[in-house]
Scaffold this active site. Structure first.
Site, PDB file in Angstrom:
ATOM      1  N   LEU A 196     -76.468 -24.144  -5.021  1.00 44.89           N
ATOM      2  CA  LEU A 196     -75.376 -23.876  -4.697  1.00 44.89           C
ATOM      3  C   LEU A 196     -74.531 -22.381  -4.475  1.00 44.89           C
ATOM      4  CD1 LEU A 196     -74.089 -26.543  -7.730  1.00 44.89           C
ATOM      5  CD2 LEU A 196     -74.452 -26.830  -5.756  1.00 44.89           C
ATOM      6  N   GLY A 197     -75.366 -21.380  -5.414  1.00 45.73           N
ATOM      7  CA  GLY A 197     -74.735 -20.110  -4.939  1.00 45.73           C
ATOM      8  C   GLY A 197     -75.634 -19.067  -6.078  1.00 45.73           C
ATOM      9  N   SER A 198     -75.840 -18.267  -5.349  1.00 44.16           N
ATOM     10  CA  SER A 198     -76.116 -16.919  -6.390  1.00 44.16           C
ATOM     11  C   SER A 198     -75.572 -15.352  -6.471  1.00 44.16           C
ATOM     12  CB  SER A 198     -77.725 -16.777  -5.214  1.00 44.16           C
ATOM     13  OG  SER A 198     -77.747 -15.932  -4.173  1.00 44.16           O
ATOM     14  N   GLY A 199     -76.080 -15.037  -7.108  1.00 43.13           N
ATOM     15  CA  GLY A 199     -75.309 -13.595  -7.184  1.00 43.13           C
ATOM     16  C   GLY A 199     -76.184 -12.861  -8.791  1.00 43.13           C
ATOM     17  N   PHE A 208     -75.432 -13.453 -11.161  1.00 41.83           N
ATOM     18  CA  PHE A 208     -75.614 -13.633 -12.226  1.00 41.83           C
ATOM     19  C   PHE A 208     -76.305 -15.501 -12.321  1.00 41.83           C
ATOM     20  CE2 PHE A 208     -72.869 -16.176  -9.044  1.00 41.83           C
ATOM     21  CZ  PHE A 208     -73.727 -16.606  -8.640  1.00 41.83           C
ATOM     22  N   VAL A 217     -77.383 -20.499  -8.849  1.00 40.74           N
ATOM     23  CA  VAL A 217     -76.785 -22.317  -9.751  1.00 40.74           C
ATOM     24  C   VAL A 217     -76.980 -22.964  -8.330  1.00 40.74           C
ATOM     25  CG1 VAL A 217     -74.628 -23.148 -10.181  1.00 40.74           C
ATOM     26  CG2 VAL A 217     -74.389 -20.230 -10.382  1.00 40.74           C
ATOM     27  N   LYS A 267     -77.217 -23.216 -14.576  1.00 41.86           N
ATOM     28  CA  LYS A 267     -77.272 -21.366 -14.474  1.00 41.86           C
ATOM     29  C   LYS A 267     -78.736 -21.037 -14.793  1.00 41.86           C
ATOM     30  CE  LYS A 267     -74.844 -17.136 -15.486  1.00 41.86           C
ATOM     31  NZ  LYS A 267     -73.752 -16.586 -15.687  1.00 41.86           N
ATOM     32  N   GLU A 291     -69.934 -27.601 -16.488  1.00 45.24           N
ATOM     33  CA  GLU A 291     -68.867 -28.743 -15.436  1.00 45.24           C
ATOM     34  C   GLU A 291     -69.288 -28.411 -14.506  1.00 45.24           C
ATOM     35  OE1 GLU A 291     -64.853 -27.360 -16.292  1.00 45.24           O
ATOM     36  OE2 GLU A 291     -64.495 -28.508 -15.455  1.00 45.24           O
ATOM     37  N   ASP A 298     -63.878  -9.806 -14.661  1.00 46.61           N
ATOM     38  CA  ASP A 298     -64.447 -10.012 -12.919  1.00 46.61           C
ATOM     39  C   ASP A 298     -63.455 -11.348 -13.201  1.00 46.61           C
ATOM     40  OD1 ASP A 298     -67.867 -10.560 -12.234  1.00 46.61           O
ATOM     41  OD2 ASP A 298     -66.071  -9.261 -10.942  1.00 46.61           O
TER      42      ASP A 298
END
Ligand SMILES: COc1cc(-c2ccc3ncc(-c4cccc([C@@H](O)NCCN(C)C)c4)n3n2)ccc1O
Length: 276
Positions: free
Chosen positions: A19-22, A24, A27, A42, A94, A139
């Site tokens: 779904l996304g990355s960074g 963190f 995900v 995550k 969630e 953040d």
């Protein structure tokens, strides 16, 4: 030391698309095998050894998990499960399907102040809740404010990404240099002791944005901003008053989330005061 589930996460969840990355980690959408329910996972790589530059310290992951386990609020992403293997920790949270608030607003022709107030109220309720639990996010920025379902008539706000969050202990002094330049509080730039007030500098478009990060940071420390007519000509004086009471250099003078929720822009004293 916190113990997370040692089961193989793939025995219980089918790992789906990214779904996304960074900073963190990554995900993924994940499907719970027993219920077919979709969640978000995550995936955080752990440092292999003390000297390793890659990956996260287990202690920092434990801190994020402990904070998420203490927060149950409809405007804060909920944590469901935590799994660990030798090299990684997986947080099951969630799934938030409505995307980032920033994109939702960008896609609209225009956002009325009434709509903006409704979103701001939800953000403030989530932030006020975490501050009452002596947790600061550290953040808060538009990318970390998501929507449950952007097609719902009144989408729920969901605050995500507690990777920089901190729980204050009575009497402790805490400093940090983390955060995103456009949105960090002046006390972070000045490496001063921090409090939950550092979360109260959230804005959509940073009013301090400079040509470079260095210029942006200078603008924040100088609290140099203006209500550019191009963006603010249709903004009510009440809304500008609300913003001015947040963009205050002295953190002890800055409105708290609790004070924001009773500010007349958010909670009008009477109907004539409703922003047009
Ligand atoms: C548990 O920690 C996190 C959860 C999430 C999270 C939780 C539920 C969830 N449902 C959908 C998504 C999602 C969908 C698309 C992109 C992203 C993410 O890469 N971008 C979000 C903002 N970014 C700056 C953290 C996240 N998420 N992301 C994002 C960052 C985190 O540190």
């Amino acid at each position: 030391m916190a113990v997370f589930k040692l089961d193989n996460v793939e025995d219980l969840y089918e790992i789906g698309s990214v779904l996304g990355s960074g900073h963190f980690g990554q995900v993924h959408e994940v499907r719970e095998r027993a219920t077919d329910v979709l969640w978000a996972g995550k995936f955080l790589k752990l440092k292999k050894g003390a000297g390793s530059r890659l990956g996260l310290e287990r202690k920092s992951v434990e801190k994020e998990v402990e904070i998420l386990q203490s927060l149950q609020h409809q405007n804060i992403m909920a944590l469901k499960d935590v799994f660990e293997s030798r090299a990684e920790v997986v947080l099951i949270v969630e799934l938030i399907k409505g995307g980032e608030l920033f994109d939702f607003i960008a896609e609209k022709e225009n956002l009325t102040e009434t709509e903006a107030i409704e979103f701001m109220k939800q953000i403030l309720e989530g932030v006020c809740y975490m501050h009452q639990k002596t947790v600061a996010h550290f953040d808060l920025k538009p990318e970390n404010i998501m929507l449950s379902d952007k097609h719902a008539p009144n989408p729920d706000i969901k605050i995500i990404d507690f990777g920089m969050a901190h729980r204050f202990i009575q009497g402790e002094e805490y400093k940090s240099l983390g955060g995103t330049p456009q949105y960090i509080a002046p006390e972070i730039i000045n490496y001063e002791p921090l409090g939950t007030a550092a979360d109260m500098c959230l804005s959509g478009l940073s009013p301090f944005q400079g040509e470079t990060d260095e210029e942006t940071l200078r603008n924040i420390v100088a609290m140099k901003y203006e209500f550019e007519p191009h963006y603010f000509s249709q903004t009510s004086n009440m809304a500008k008053d609300f913003i001015q009471k947040l963009l205050v250099k002295d953190q002890s003078e800055r409105m708290t989330a609790e004070e924001c929720l009773i500010h007349p822009w958010i909670k009008p004293l009477n109907r004539t005061q409703i922003a047009k």
